[in-house]
Structures are given as structure tokens and as C-alpha cells.
Design a protein around this motif. Structure first.
Motif, PDB file in Angstrom:
ATOM      1  N   ASP A   9       0.864  -1.178   0.000  1.00  0.00           N
ATOM      2  CA  ASP A   9       0.000   0.000   0.000  1.00  0.00           C
ATOM      3  C   ASP A   9       0.905   1.234   0.000  1.00  0.00           C
ATOM      4  O   ASP A   9       1.437   1.635   1.037  1.00  0.00           O
ATOM      5  CB  ASP A   9      -0.917  -0.012   1.225  1.00  0.00           C
ATOM      6  CG  ASP A   9      -1.946   1.108   1.172  1.00  0.00           C
ATOM      7  OD1 ASP A   9      -2.004   1.811   0.144  1.00  0.00           O
ATOM      8  OD2 ASP A   9      -2.691   1.279   2.158  1.00  0.00           O
TER       9      ASP A   9
ATOM     10  N   ARG B  72       2.531   9.070   1.001  1.00  0.00           N
ATOM     11  CA  ARG B  72       1.956  10.408   0.864  1.00  0.00           C
ATOM     12  C   ARG B  72       1.676  11.064   2.209  1.00  0.00           C
ATOM     13  O   ARG B  72       1.404  12.265   2.270  1.00  0.00           O
ATOM     14  CB  ARG B  72       0.664  10.333   0.060  1.00  0.00           C
ATOM     15  CG  ARG B  72       0.860   9.823  -1.359  1.00  0.00           C
ATOM     16  CD  ARG B  72      -0.471   9.795  -2.088  1.00  0.00           C
ATOM     17  NE  ARG B  72      -0.295   9.277  -3.451  1.00  0.00           N
ATOM     18  CZ  ARG B  72      -1.306   9.143  -4.319  1.00  0.00           C
ATOM     19  NH1 ARG B  72      -2.534   9.492  -3.961  1.00  0.00           N
ATOM     20  NH2 ARG B  72      -1.056   8.666  -5.522  1.00  0.00           N
TER      21      ARG B  72
ATOM     22  N   GLY C  60      -1.099   3.121   5.183  1.00  0.00           N
ATOM     23  CA  GLY C  60      -2.050   3.813   4.316  1.00  0.00           C
ATOM     24  C   GLY C  60      -2.305   5.224   4.799  1.00  0.00           C
ATOM     25  O   GLY C  60      -1.775   5.688   5.808  1.00  0.00           O
TER      26      GLY C  60
ATOM     27  N   GLU D 122       0.135   4.234  -0.385  1.00  0.00           N
ATOM     28  CA  GLU D 122      -0.495   5.461   0.085  1.00  0.00           C
ATOM     29  C   GLU D 122       0.184   6.019   1.328  1.00  0.00           C
ATOM     30  O   GLU D 122       0.049   7.203   1.645  1.00  0.00           O
ATOM     31  CB  GLU D 122      -1.979   5.207   0.395  1.00  0.00           C
ATOM     32  CG  GLU D 122      -2.827   4.882  -0.830  1.00  0.00           C
ATOM     33  CD  GLU D 122      -2.922   6.066  -1.779  1.00  0.00           C
ATOM     34  OE1 GLU D 122      -2.907   7.218  -1.289  1.00  0.00           O
ATOM     35  OE2 GLU D 122      -2.997   5.849  -2.998  1.00  0.00           O
TER      36      GLU D 122
END
Length: 268
Positions: free
Chosen positions: A114, A119, A253, A116
Motif C-alpha cells: 500500500d 503520501r 495507508g 499510500e
């Protein structure tokens, strides 16, 4: 017979049958009318006839039992004829499954990537720390090897690359979600604080060495990256302190809704 007639009554004496006595009674209807009417006594009920031996009936117990058995057989025959010819029976079979309990059930989940997490602010700081540790290590290795003080900077930068990359991998594959019993926030906060101090020492050593020896320009650049890594680890330590203070849980995430819900549950 008319009024005033006389009636003669002859009685027999049981003692002396030969002596006869006669009595004469004169009927006077007028006198009988003046007297009170006579009340006749009710006649007694007739006596039952005497019981003879031939009228006595003897009862045999065996005959009574035989009669009861015959009546039972007759009732069974009647029930058999009254009952339907075909009878349906329902058989219920119960089965029980026994499962051997060898131990607690363990749910195995394969890790999935993952990206994400990169970010998020925590992911960005880990990437920055890895890059600064790598640059510090490279520029330290470019300098001369006769100064023993730079060995500390090499150790701090190499271990920082290994540990920070391992933590980033655990977050990218959401391994931290499957191990909630480990307090990842506190562990990272202690690690970042320790490496902040270690990089401060390494940067000071590199700065002093670059100023005392010739041809050590690479150590000066390594000192600059070491100070930068010290700031990055210090800022990451501050972020972990805020997460620990807000009772947040480490998760992979980037889902701010989940983080806000976790904060609400912890405060409630």
C-alpha cells in the motif's frame, strides 16, 4: 243385611276345641256416625320370599379373569379394524460433528503493498531520513580513512539506513496493522530521539575533522547532511510524541477518517 241386624260370631278356643262361644254384635249405623272416624294403620310391606340354596350363585374368580381377557382381545380387534391399514413413521436422525481443538485459530493474511503511506507526513519523513543517511554514508566514505573519528558517523548512518528502511517496509505492507500488541509509536519515538543525538555527535565530529585535516572536503559535506539528518529525526520524533499524546495507533495507508475515529474512540 239391614240396620239393626244382629250378627253372631263364633270363635274357636285353641285350648278346648270342643267348647264353642258365640258373641252377638248389633250394628247400629247411627252410633257409628256420631263417633269419630277410625284411622286405619298402614299395612306393613310384604316380606320377601325366603332364599333357598338353589338360588345362591357361586362366583369363580378364574371365570372373571377369562371374561376380562376376552373383553381386552375384543377391544384390540376393534382398534385394529378401526386403525388405518398403512401407518407412516417419521425417523429423525441427529448427527453431531466433533471438531478437534488443537489450539487457537490463527488467521494468516498475506501482506499487500500500500503505497499510500508514502503520501502521509510520517512516510515522507522516513523517506527523507533514508536519503540523508545514505548521503552522509557516501560522503564519509569519500574522505580519507586515516581519521578514526569518522567511523562513528559511518556506523550511525548505515544503521539508520537499515532501521528506517525496515520501518518503512513494515508500514507499506501494513504489517503494523496485523501486530497491534506492539506499541509502534513509542518504539519509533525512542528510535528517532536516539538517532537525533547520535547524528548530532557524528556531525560535530565530521565538522571538526574537516577543519583540521586537508583534503577532507567530503567530510564537510557529510557533516552538513548529518546535521540535516539530525533535524529530520528530531522532527519525526516530535510527530511521534504528538501521536502518542493523542493515543493514536500506528496504521499503514492514508485514511484520515480512520485516524479521527480512533481518536474519538480513545477519548470516549
Amino acid at each position: 243385611m239391614t240396620n239393626g241386624d244382629s250378627v253372631s260370631i263364633i270363635t274357636l278356643d285353641p285350648v278346648a276345641d270342643s267348647i264353642q262361644s258365640s258373641h252377638t254384635v248389633t250394628l247400629n249405623p247411627e252410633a257409628s256416625e256420631n263417633d269419630e272416624p277410625s284411622i286405619e294403620a298402614p299395612s306393613p310391606p310384604p316380606l320377601p320370599p325366603p332364599i333357598q340354596k338353589s338360588d345362591i350363585i357361586t362366583l369363580d374368580p378364574t371365570n372373571i379373569l377369562q371374561d376380562e381377557e376376552l373383553s381386552k382381545k375384543n377391544r384390540e380387534k376393534l382398534e385394529m379394524y378401526d386403525s388405518p391399514r398403512y401407518q407412516t413413521t417419521t425417523t429423525v436422525v441427529e448427527t453431531t460433528e466433533y471438531i478437534s481443538n488443537d489450539g487457537p485459530a490463527v488467521r494468516i493474511e498475506f501482506p499487500r503493498l500500500d503505497c499510500e503511506y508514502i503520501r502521509t507526513l510520517g512516510g515522507i519523513m522516513k523517506v527523507v531520513c533514508i536519503v540523508l543517511c545514505l548521503l552522509t554514508f557516501l560522503f564519509v566514505m569519500m574522505g580519507p580513512a586515516y581519521y578514526t573519528g569518522v567511523g562513528w558517523a559511518t556506523f550511525v548512518s548505515s544503521v539508520g539506513i537499515f532501521v528506517t528502511t525496515s520501518l518503512l517496509t513494515l508500514y507499506l505492507f501494513r504489517v503494523v496493522d496485523t501486530l497491534p500488541s506492539i506499541n509502534w509509536i513509542v518504539c519509533e519515538m525512542v528510535y528517532c530521539f536516539a538517532w537525533t543525538v547520535f547524528f548530532f555527535i557524528a556531525a560535530c565530529v565530521l565538522a571538526v575533522a574537516s577543519s583540521q585535516f586537508r583534503g577532507t572536503f567530503a567530510w564537510a559535506i557529510a557533516a552538513f547532511f548529518a546535521f540535516s539528518a539530525m533535524c529530520a529525526y528530531g522532527f519525526d520524533c516530535y510527530l511521534k510524541f504528538l501521536s502518542w499524546k493523542n493515543n493514536e495507533r500506528a496504521t499503514g495507508g492514508s485514511n484520515p477518517v480512520v485516524i479521527q475515529q480512533q481518536r474519538r474512540n480513545n477519548f470516549v
